[in-house]
Design a protein around this motif. Structure first.
Motif, PDB file in Angstrom:
ATOM      1  N   MET A 601     136.051  78.997 -45.249  1.00  0.00           N
ATOM      2  CA  MET A 601     136.175  79.230 -46.683  1.00  0.00           C
ATOM      3  C   MET A 601     137.431  80.058 -46.968  1.00  0.00           C
ATOM      4  SD  MET A 601     133.340  82.189 -47.528  1.00  0.00           S
ATOM      5  CE  MET A 601     134.096  82.664 -49.074  1.00  0.00           C
ATOM      6  N   PRO A 602     137.988  79.942 -48.161  1.00  0.00           N
ATOM      7  CA  PRO A 602     139.202  80.701 -48.493  1.00  0.00           C
ATOM      8  C   PRO A 602     138.962  82.208 -48.399  1.00  0.00           C
ATOM      9  CG  PRO A 602     138.732  79.031 -50.149  1.00  0.00           C
ATOM     10  CD  PRO A 602     137.541  79.087 -49.256  1.00  0.00           C
ATOM     11  N   GLN A 603     140.012  82.941 -48.095  1.00  0.00           N
ATOM     12  CA  GLN A 603     139.915  84.397 -48.034  1.00  0.00           C
ATOM     13  C   GLN A 603     139.597  84.932 -49.424  1.00  0.00           C
ATOM     14  OE1 GLN A 603     140.569  85.995 -45.074  1.00  0.00           O
ATOM     15  NE2 GLN A 603     140.117  88.040 -45.824  1.00  0.00           N
ATOM     16  N   MET A 604     138.503  85.701 -49.519  1.00  0.00           N
ATOM     17  CA  MET A 604     138.094  86.258 -50.805  1.00  0.00           C
ATOM     18  C   MET A 604     137.690  87.706 -50.628  1.00  0.00           C
ATOM     19  SD  MET A 604     135.866  83.102 -52.389  1.00  0.00           S
ATOM     20  CE  MET A 604     135.850  83.829 -54.023  1.00  0.00           C
ATOM     21  N   ALA A 605     137.880  88.486 -51.680  1.00  0.00           N
ATOM     22  CA  ALA A 605     137.547  89.905 -51.625  1.00  0.00           C
ATOM     23  C   ALA A 605     136.042  90.089 -51.562  1.00  0.00           C
ATOM     24  CB  ALA A 605     138.107  90.615 -52.853  1.00  0.00           C
ATOM     25  N   ARG A 606     135.614  91.136 -50.900  1.00  0.00           N
ATOM     26  CA  ARG A 606     134.199  91.469 -50.878  1.00  0.00           C
ATOM     27  C   ARG A 606     133.734  91.757 -52.298  1.00  0.00           C
ATOM     28  NH1 ARG A 606     130.999  96.068 -50.256  1.00  0.00           N
ATOM     29  NH2 ARG A 606     132.831  97.412 -50.390  1.00  0.00           N
ATOM     30  N   GLY A 607     132.624  91.138 -52.682  1.00  0.00           N
ATOM     31  CA  GLY A 607     132.105  91.305 -54.031  1.00  0.00           C
ATOM     32  C   GLY A 607     132.465  90.168 -54.959  1.00  0.00           C
ATOM     33  N   ALA A 608     133.411  89.308 -54.534  1.00  0.00           N
ATOM     34  CA  ALA A 608     133.769  88.162 -55.377  1.00  0.00           C
ATOM     35  C   ALA A 608     132.577  87.219 -55.488  1.00  0.00           C
ATOM     36  CB  ALA A 608     134.968  87.433 -54.792  1.00  0.00           C
ATOM     37  N   GLN A 609     132.408  86.610 -56.660  1.00  0.00           N
ATOM     38  CA  GLN A 609     131.293  85.704 -56.864  1.00  0.00           C
ATOM     39  C   GLN A 609     131.783  84.267 -56.932  1.00  0.00           C
ATOM     40  OE1 GLN A 609     128.208  86.598 -59.588  1.00  0.00           O
ATOM     41  NE2 GLN A 609     128.246  88.789 -59.211  1.00  0.00           N
ATOM     42  N   VAL A 610     130.961  83.375 -56.395  1.00  0.00           N
ATOM     43  CA  VAL A 610     131.302  81.957 -56.367  1.00  0.00           C
ATOM     44  C   VAL A 610     130.077  81.150 -56.774  1.00  0.00           C
ATOM     45  CG1 VAL A 610     133.002  82.285 -54.517  1.00  0.00           C
ATOM     46  CG2 VAL A 610     130.631  81.692 -53.937  1.00  0.00           C
ATOM     47  N   VAL A 624     121.427  76.198 -43.307  1.00  0.00           N
ATOM     48  CA  VAL A 624     121.791  75.832 -44.677  1.00  0.00           C
ATOM     49  C   VAL A 624     123.206  75.273 -44.662  1.00  0.00           C
ATOM     50  CG1 VAL A 624     122.070  76.633 -47.049  1.00  0.00           C
ATOM     51  CG2 VAL A 624     120.387  77.728 -45.568  1.00  0.00           C
ATOM     52  N   GLU A 625     123.415  74.196 -45.386  1.00  0.00           N
ATOM     53  CA  GLU A 625     124.752  73.648 -45.568  1.00  0.00           C
ATOM     54  C   GLU A 625     125.097  73.725 -47.052  1.00  0.00           C
ATOM     55  OE1 GLU A 625     125.617  69.864 -43.791  1.00  0.00           O
ATOM     56  OE2 GLU A 625     124.107  70.177 -42.226  1.00  0.00           O
ATOM     57  N   ALA A 626     126.265  74.239 -47.332  1.00  0.00           N
ATOM     58  CA  ALA A 626     126.682  74.392 -48.725  1.00  0.00           C
ATOM     59  C   ALA A 626     128.191  74.259 -48.817  1.00  0.00           C
ATOM     60  CB  ALA A 626     126.231  75.760 -49.256  1.00  0.00           C
ATOM     61  N   ARG A 627     128.673  74.101 -50.027  1.00  0.00           N
ATOM     62  CA  ARG A 627     130.115  74.067 -50.270  1.00  0.00           C
ATOM     63  C   ARG A 627     130.403  74.843 -51.548  1.00  0.00           C
ATOM     64  NH1 ARG A 627     131.118  67.828 -52.398  1.00  0.00           N
ATOM     65  NH2 ARG A 627     129.641  67.920 -54.140  1.00  0.00           N
ATOM     66  N   ILE A 628     131.620  75.359 -51.625  1.00  0.00           N
ATOM     67  CA  ILE A 628     132.017  76.115 -52.805  1.00  0.00           C
ATOM     68  C   ILE A 628     132.446  75.150 -53.902  1.00  0.00           C
ATOM     69  CG2 ILE A 628     133.690  77.753 -53.729  1.00  0.00           C
ATOM     70  CD1 ILE A 628     133.730  79.125 -51.050  1.00  0.00           C
ATOM     71  N   LEU A 629     131.820  75.301 -55.063  1.00  0.00           N
ATOM     72  CA  LEU A 629     132.191  74.478 -56.215  1.00  0.00           C
ATOM     73  C   LEU A 629     133.233  75.175 -57.079  1.00  0.00           C
ATOM     74  CD1 LEU A 629     128.772  73.073 -57.503  1.00  0.00           C
ATOM     75  CD2 LEU A 629     130.556  71.837 -56.261  1.00  0.00           C
ATOM     76  N   GLU A 630     133.060  76.490 -57.226  1.00  0.00           N
ATOM     77  CA  GLU A 630     133.913  77.196 -58.181  1.00  0.00           C
ATOM     78  C   GLU A 630     133.996  78.669 -57.793  1.00  0.00           C
ATOM     79  OE1 GLU A 630     133.897  78.197 -63.000  1.00  0.00           O
ATOM     80  OE2 GLU A 630     132.348  76.903 -62.119  1.00  0.00           O
ATOM     81  N   MET A 631     135.181  79.231 -57.912  1.00  0.00           N
ATOM     82  CA  MET A 631     135.364  80.661 -57.716  1.00  0.00           C
ATOM     83  C   MET A 631     135.282  81.332 -59.077  1.00  0.00           C
ATOM     84  SD  MET A 631     138.378  80.745 -54.861  1.00  0.00           S
ATOM     85  CE  MET A 631     138.239  79.767 -53.359  1.00  0.00           C
TER      86      MET A 631
END
Length: 707
Positions: A601-610, A624-631
């Motif tokens: 997954m892309p580098q994201m700050a701790r606390g960022a919500q997706v 669990v298998e999942a994918r990021i839809l939106e940052m």
């Protein structure tokens, strides 16, 4: 000249190329050349050719009647040529002799080999037994094949009904049932657990996880052996207090309560009252054996396995309207600065006025209402007094903690309560550190620290939790460990910490209660009469056994919480959910404590919500298998105290927390991979504290959380 000879346990034929002393150079039908010693030669022949002889010999060997051959053979040892003359009625031809050798060699049930070309027939009794075994094996193979076909059709053979758990968790790999299961799994390209679920050997994935735990930790079942329940002591003085407890609505093992008495002027007396089963259970008796074999109550969402029999719990629990034995710590306070004037420990009977419940009071007992003296609820005045003292206790611990070089405790954690009814799960977010939680936490920490010093001052050992001051690197120094002498718990900010406030639920607390009572009743002579004397080796054995059991129970609780999180996804038809980044590739859902690792997954700050798209999950392996839809643009710190950057350095930020009806110290969590997914774990040392029922199901791992 041709030779029929034995080589490495196999029989071969070839043409002689040359002879040198006792060795022949032989060419086999395949063209390969081999050096053959004379002692290995069984036949010399000129015809037929070696390849033909081998073909004819194998045909003859298959046609030989072994039972008749056994009848023909005498009782004494014989050579193959002698037996051949009896069997064929004439001196055997080369192909007959070779065939006879092959038949004798391949029939160890009938004939024992005694040397090169020499044999002796098996005794009649041995032969009958061997033939019966062969027939039995044939029948077993037929049965096994039938089992395989049933399993492949997802039907559970009747013989498997009582063996399903053993086949999964501790199989006899020589049994036909296991072999059939393994063969069916290979044919269906599935695992034994999934096959048992498909065939009905297990009702559900929940039963799989629960049964595995029971099979490993409770092989004799969870029922209690018969043991006499001691009567309540009748000679205890009755305290002049009206005590009350604060617990979750599902709590049944109520082992801590409080009282407040106004002494006049600027002084009050706060009582911390702990149920006293140690007055009824004696070291070495049947109930002690039961408690020691279990070491702790086992918690899971919606259920628990108690350490002690229900009848004993009901006898000693601090139930409303009852007067029950208790070990009481009375603390006289100066309310001008909330300093401790004196402490006193008593063994007595406590009248219980109320069992207060979080479900009824959490919305009323808030920091705002406490500051404004607002709201109406039972024991309002006493709770207000305890709240003021709890704030001072917390400040003192934080100052002590910082003097050890540690950061302040995190106050932004979020806990989750699990409630399960009829296989329907409710998972409720609950911010840690609510007033009622903090009150219970701080007073439990104070009691455990005070009683730890009490035992040390009397020169008797106890079971302590210690942190800091160890050897090795920072992580090793800050690892929470169990010791039998007083030592600082730097994460909590106390000079010593002895689990003593959950004797109905934890064996270590029962042991410490025995020791504390010995100090109260015997004073300076306590080292002579305490159940555990200084340097008692059995105390070390208890520490070791407790660590092992508690770790197994914690792993099981984590497994069941993860299972119920997956059930929640199914139940709520949650496919697109919000999650918060905990660290690197690890996220946790906002609504439930389900942790997911997303490699790459892309580098994201701790606390960022997706926003995540949940693709699939598996209740068997808990993946669990999942994918990021939106940052999302939102960034939160709420609940992220569980994963701190300095946690990687080994620091444990201990906070008061009683997960699932257990009290404890919980700390910063690190993330570890589990079941192809991820789960929260780490150096968590839960404090005897927030009475939030773990049987209701807080998300905490008691193997790593000192509850």
């Amino acid at each position: 000249m041709n030779l029929f000879f034995e080589e490495s346990g196999d029989f071969k034929a070839g043409s002689v190329l040359s002879q040198a002393g006792e060795a022949y150079q032989v060419e086999l039908a395949s063209g390969k050349r081999s050096k053959v010693k004379a002692k290995d030669v069984l036949l010399q022949f000129s015809s037929p050719d070696p390849a033909t002889l081998m073909t004819q010999a194998k045909t003859l060997a298959a046609e030989i009647d072994l039972a008749f051959l056994w009848e023909v053979a005498g009782e004494d040892e014989f050579g193959f040529a002698e037996l051949g003359a009896e069997y064929f009625g004439h001196a055997p031809t080369p192909d007959e002799a070779a065939g006879l050798i092959l038949a004798l060699h391949s029939s160890p049930v009938y004939f024992y080999k005694k040397g090169r070309g020499r044999y002796k027939k098996a005794p009649e009794a041995s032969l009958k037994a061997a033939l019966a075994g062969i027939e039995k094996k044939k029948q077993q193979l037929i049965v096994q094949a039938a089992y395989v076909e049933e399993l492949k059709q997802h039907r559970l053979p009747a013989a498997f009904a009582s063996l399903a758990l053993q086949l999964l968790f501790k199989p006899d790999k020589n049994s036909i049932e296991y072999k059939a299961m393994a063969e069916a799994c290979d044919a269906l390209q599935t695992s034994p657990a999934r096959l048992m679920l498909a065939c009905g050997g297990l009702k559900s994935a929940k039963d799989l996880h629960f049964s595995k735990f029971l099979f490993e930790s409770f092989p004799k079942g969870v029922g209690f052996p018969a043991a006499p329940i001691p009567a309540l002591p009748t000679d205890l003085p009755v305290a002049d207090v009206q005590a009350f407890s604060i617990d979750d609505v599902t709590t049944t093992e109520i082992d801590d309560a409080f009282s407040v008495v106004e002494l006049g002027g600027d002084q009050i007396r706060v009582g911390i009252h702990i149920a006293a089963p140690a007055l009824g259970i004696q070291r070495g008796d049947a109930l002690d054996a039961i408690a020691r074999s279990r070491m702790s109550t086992v918690y899971m969402p919606g259920d628990k396995i108690t350490m002690l029999p229900d009848a004993l719990v009901e006898t000693y629990t601090l139930g409303e309207g009852q007067t029950r034995p208790a070990l009481s710590l009375y603390v006289t306070l100066n309310t001008t600065d909330w300093s401790v004037v004196s402490t006193e420990t008593k063994v007595e009977a406590i009248p219980m006025a109320s069992n207060l419940r979080h479900n009824d009071l959490d919305a009323l007992v808030t920091e705002e209402n406490l500051a404004n003296n607002a709201g109406e609820y039972p024991h309002k005045a006493e709770i207000a007094r305890i709240w003021q003292w709890a704030l001072v206790l917390e400040q003192g611990r934080m100052a002590k903690r910082e003097s050890f070089g540690l950061k302040p405790e995190q106050t932004n954690r979020v806990d989750f309560n699990f409630y399960v009814e009829n296989d329907v799960v409710s998972i409720i977010r609950r911010k840690r550190g609510a007033p009622l939680d903090k009150m219970v936490a701080e007073l439990m920490i104070f009691a455990n620290s005070t009683w730890g010093k009490f035992m040390a001052d009397h020169g008797i050992p106890g079971i302590y939790r210690a942190q800091g001051g160890g050897s090795g690197g920072w992580a090793a120094k800050m690892q929470v460990r169990m010791v039998t002498h007083a030592a600082p718990h730097q994460g909590l900010g106390v000079d010593q910490y002895a689990w003593s406030t959950s004797p109905l639920r934890r064996y270590t607390d029962l042991v410490n209660q025995w020791q504390i009572i010995a100090c109260v009743q015997n004073g300076v002579t306590a080292p002579l009469v305490a159940p555990f004397k200084p340097k008692d080796a059995d105390l070390f054995a208890i520490v070791s056994g407790f660590d092992a059991a508690y770790s197994a129970y914690g792993d099981f609780q984590s497994t069941m919480e993860r299972y119920w999180c997956l059930r929640w996804l199914q139940q709520e038809e949650a496919r697109q959910v919000e999650a918060v980044v905990l660290k690197d590739e690890v996220l946790r859902l906002v609504d439930v404590p389900l942790v997911i690792r997303l490699p790459g997954m892309p580098q994201m700050a701790r606390g960022a919500q997706v926003k995540l798209d949940i693709l699939r999950w598996d209740e068997v392996d808990l993946s669990v298998e999942a994918r990021i839809l939106e940052m999302l643009s939102r960034v939160t710190e709420e609940g992220l105290g569980d994963v701190e950057d300095d946690a990687a350095d080994g620091e444990v930020a201990e906070v008061a927390e009683d997960m699932a009806d257990q009290s404890g110290e919980a700390g910063e969590l690190t993330v570890t991979e589990e079941s192809n997914g991820a789960t929260m774990s780490g150096e968590v040392d839960a404090i005897d504290a927030l009475n939030v029922s773990q049987q209701a199901g807080h998300h905490v791992n008691p193997a790593q959380a000192d509850n």
